[in-house]
Design a protein around this motif. Structure first.
Motif, short mmCIF file in Angstrom:
data_model
loop_
_atom_site.label_atom_id
_atom_site.label_comp_id
_atom_site.label_asym_id
_atom_site.label_seq_id
_atom_site.Cartn_x
_atom_site.Cartn_y
_atom_site.Cartn_z
N GLY A 75 33.29 -1.98 -41.63
CA GLY A 75 33.18 -3.29 -40.77
C GLY A 75 33.56 -4.52 -41.62
O GLY A 75 33.94 -4.05 -42.65
N ALA A 89 32.52 -7.87 -37.26
CA ALA A 89 32.78 -7.02 -36.59
C ALA A 89 33.44 -5.65 -37.51
O ALA A 89 33.89 -5.66 -37.90
CB ALA A 89 34.58 -7.50 -36.77
N TRP A 90 32.47 -4.43 -36.10
CA TRP A 90 32.60 -2.79 -36.61
C TRP A 90 33.77 -2.75 -36.35
O TRP A 90 34.71 -2.99 -35.14
CB TRP A 90 31.84 -2.62 -35.97
CG TRP A 90 30.17 -3.56 -36.62
CD1 TRP A 90 29.19 -3.88 -36.09
CD2 TRP A 90 29.83 -2.01 -37.81
NE1 TRP A 90 28.39 -3.69 -36.71
CE2 TRP A 90 28.12 -2.92 -37.55
CE3 TRP A 90 29.61 -1.29 -38.79
CZ2 TRP A 90 27.03 -2.34 -38.53
CZ3 TRP A 90 28.67 -1.17 -40.09
CH2 TRP A 90 27.20 -1.77 -39.72
N SER A 368 27.57 -12.36 -31.42
CA SER A 368 27.34 -10.91 -31.42
C SER A 368 27.98 -10.13 -32.88
O SER A 368 29.00 -10.71 -32.14
CB SER A 368 26.60 -10.24 -30.74
OG SER A 368 27.39 -9.64 -29.88
N ASP A 369 27.95 -9.16 -33.30
CA ASP A 369 28.74 -8.12 -34.15
C ASP A 369 29.31 -7.46 -32.76
O ASP A 369 30.50 -7.67 -32.95
CB ASP A 369 27.88 -7.01 -34.46
CG ASP A 369 26.85 -7.56 -35.89
OD1 ASP A 369 26.84 -9.25 -35.82
OD2 ASP A 369 26.41 -6.50 -36.10
N GLU A 370 29.26 -7.03 -31.83
CA GLU A 370 29.85 -6.83 -31.17
C GLU A 370 30.56 -7.76 -30.02
O GLU A 370 32.03 -7.23 -29.56
CB GLU A 370 28.85 -6.01 -29.21
CG GLU A 370 28.05 -4.78 -30.01
CD GLU A 370 27.13 -5.04 -30.71
OE1 GLU A 370 26.87 -6.71 -30.70
OE2 GLU A 370 26.32 -4.08 -31.30
N GLU A 371 30.48 -8.91 -30.02
CA GLU A 371 30.97 -9.69 -29.20
C GLU A 371 32.15 -10.18 -30.56
O GLU A 371 33.41 -10.66 -29.81
CB GLU A 371 30.88 -10.37 -28.92
CG GLU A 371 30.11 -10.92 -28.17
CD GLU A 371 28.21 -11.75 -27.56
OE1 GLU A 371 28.59 -11.87 -26.15
OE2 GLU A 371 28.06 -12.60 -28.14
N SER A 373 33.73 -7.73 -32.35
CA SER A 373 34.52 -6.62 -32.71
C SER A 373 35.36 -7.06 -31.20
O SER A 373 36.56 -7.05 -31.51
CB SER A 373 33.75 -5.62 -32.28
OG SER A 373 32.58 -5.82 -33.93
N GLU A 374 34.91 -7.78 -30.47
CA GLU A 374 35.82 -7.95 -29.11
C GLU A 374 36.93 -8.95 -29.46
O GLU A 374 38.29 -8.54 -28.43
CB GLU A 374 35.41 -7.87 -27.84
CG GLU A 374 35.13 -7.76 -26.81
CD GLU A 374 35.91 -6.60 -25.92
OE1 GLU A 374 36.98 -5.97 -24.92
OE2 GLU A 374 35.85 -5.14 -26.76
N TYR A 377 38.93 -7.43 -31.60
CA TYR A 377 40.34 -6.24 -31.41
C TYR A 377 41.22 -6.71 -30.00
O TYR A 377 42.52 -6.28 -30.26
CB TYR A 377 39.58 -4.84 -30.67
CG TYR A 377 39.53 -4.22 -30.36
CD1 TYR A 377 41.01 -3.12 -31.54
CD2 TYR A 377 40.26 -3.56 -29.77
CE1 TYR A 377 41.91 -1.84 -31.22
CE2 TYR A 377 41.11 -1.90 -28.85
CZ TYR A 377 41.58 -1.60 -30.01
OH TYR A 377 42.69 -0.28 -29.63
#
Length: 450
Positions: A75, A89-90, A368-371, A373-374, A377
């Motif tokens: 990440g 960002a994973w 967040s981490d997920e956001e 990453s999104e 991507y």
């Protein structure tokens, strides 16, 4: 003296090598012109990191640790100016052995039948009427003309062929200086053991105004460390900033520098037009690097993949005129360019923020981490971020930031829509580019005047 090929590829970086391989593999005669000596092909000053998904997109085997990669990245961590907070960002990626990776692509190109002309620097394109018919190159023995049905410009940010084409041609567009970052980086062996799972990015306008500085481990005892700053009037020298702020950190890590260098990175949306009669631009010559983090290896592969497919189709159909090569740019936009366009809005916004703003956004976990990453991507700012920001910013007495984020989301969505509506044929291009340039001028004037 002159040579004749189906395709002349100018530049032996990732984009040029991959294009030379794909076009030779398709059965066409290809000349690959590179200014460096043959033994230096593959060397490049960059961050050396790439996400795994790019290899899947272009059908290329991913690198192997110990062969053309030095470690696997899990990440990317983005740190606040204080260094106390970060979001991740994973996603799987690789820290490349940059030269070994380039040598692998060179072998692929040569094995497919491409002819390498090392120590050949392009002096000018050969223009006949409205066509590019080849290039003139400076060689160790003088000069030589390379005639071709298609010329591929893979010369990096300089776009040494594209920007020398007639000024009235759409494809000769030159981006303004503020759409580039000037970077300086070193490779160092460290006495302090590193965690190769993460590539770290630090946002700090005092250290890297308009950009960021990075610390990318390359295995347990080696790092790629550097910084990039926005080009423009009054911009600091990146090497001087590196020496002032980053070199002391390397000293504390017991580091010994083994390689250093600088370069220019186009941190923006793609060039408006990447093709002409007998001509195609790929990689940084077409401004394909990611606007936020400047990563260019992945999109270079993506652009060469789509360019090569369209060149093959055009040559098989007949003359490689503008309308036959046009679908390349459309295909690239659908694959990566539309995301670039949206992230260019985010880049412009971030370049107008203060350290206090950055500390607030990262430290309060609005994203967040997920956001993150999104965003990285897909190139979209999620509505969930605005929902959280509404509560957090009110509590922190910075409600104006919420309105700014809402506008950023709206502009990012608009940018994506503009690029997905890239005209199917050249006939609609002039109106499209006029609207797009006006749109980004508006975004810059709004976010950079604060």
């Amino acid at each position: 003296m002159s040579e004749r090929y189906d395709v002349v590829v100018v530049g032996g970086g990732v984009a040029g090598l991959f294009a030379a391989h794909l076009l030779s593999k398709a059965g066409f005669s290809v000349a690959l012109l590179e200014s460096k000596p043959e033994e230096q092909v593959g060397e490049k000053v960059c961050g050396d990191a790439i996400g795994e998904h790019h290899f899947k997109e272009v059908g290329l085997d991913p690198p192997r640790v110990g062969v053309d990669a030095v470690s696997v990245i899990e990440g990317v961590r983005v740190f606040s100016p204080s260094g106390k907070h970060y979001i991740t960002a994973w996603g799987k990626g690789y820290a490349l052995d940059r030269k070994a990776f380039g040598r692998r692509l060179l072998r692929m190109a040569l094995d497919s039948g491409a002819a390498l002309y090392a120590k050949h620097s392009v002096a000018k394109p050969l223009v006949e009427g409205g066509w590019v018919r080849g290039v003139e190159a400076s060689t160790p023995d003088g000069s030589k003309e390379f005639k071709a049905r298609v010329v591929v410009d893979a010369t990096g940010a300089a776009a040494a062929v594209r920007t020398k084409l007639p000024a009235e041609w759409w494809v000769s567009y030159k981006a303004p200086p503020e759409d580039f970052n000037a970077a300086y980086r070193v490779i160092a062996v460290t006495g302090e053991e590193q965690d190769p799972r993460f590539a770290d990015i630090y946002l700090d306008v005092n250290v890297a105004p308009g950009g960021y500085w990075w610390w990318f481990p390359k295995g347990r005892n080696s790092v790629n460390v550097g910084l990039g700053v926005k080009v423009g009037p009054g911009a600091p020298n990146p090497k001087a900033m590196f020496e002032k702020f980053i070199a002391p950190r390397l000293e504390r890590a017991g580091a010994k520098i083994v390689h250093a260098g600088g370069g220019l990175v186009p941190t923006r949306r793609p060039t408006p037009c990447a093709v002409w009669n007998g001509f195609v631009a790929v990689g940084d010559a077409a401004y394909t690097a990611n606007p936020l983090h400047g990563g260019g290896i992945g999109p270079a592969l993506v652009s060469s993949y789509h360019a090569s497919r369209q060149i093959v189709a055009a040559l098989e159909e007949g003359e490689p005129e503008l309308k036959r090569l046009w679908p390349y740019h459309k295909a690239y936009i659908n694959a990566y360019g539309a995301k670039q366009a949206a992230l260019d809005v985010a880049r412009i916004y971030l370049q107008g923020l203060t350290n206090d703003d950055l500390e607030l956004i990262i430290g309060s976990r609005i994203v967040s981490d997920e956001e993150l990453s999104e965003i990285g991507y897909r190139g979209v700012l999620l509505a969930s971020i605005l929902t959280k920001a509404a509560a957090v910013l009110k509590m922190l007495k910075r409600p104006s930031l919420l309105a700014e984020l809402a506008r950023v989301k709206s502009y990012m969505d608009a940018a994506t829509s503009y690029y997905l509506a890239f005209p199917e044929t050249p006939q609609g291009f002039e109106q499209w580019v006029s609207e797009v340039e006006a749109f980004y001028s508006k975004v810059k004037s709004e976010f950079w005047r604060r």
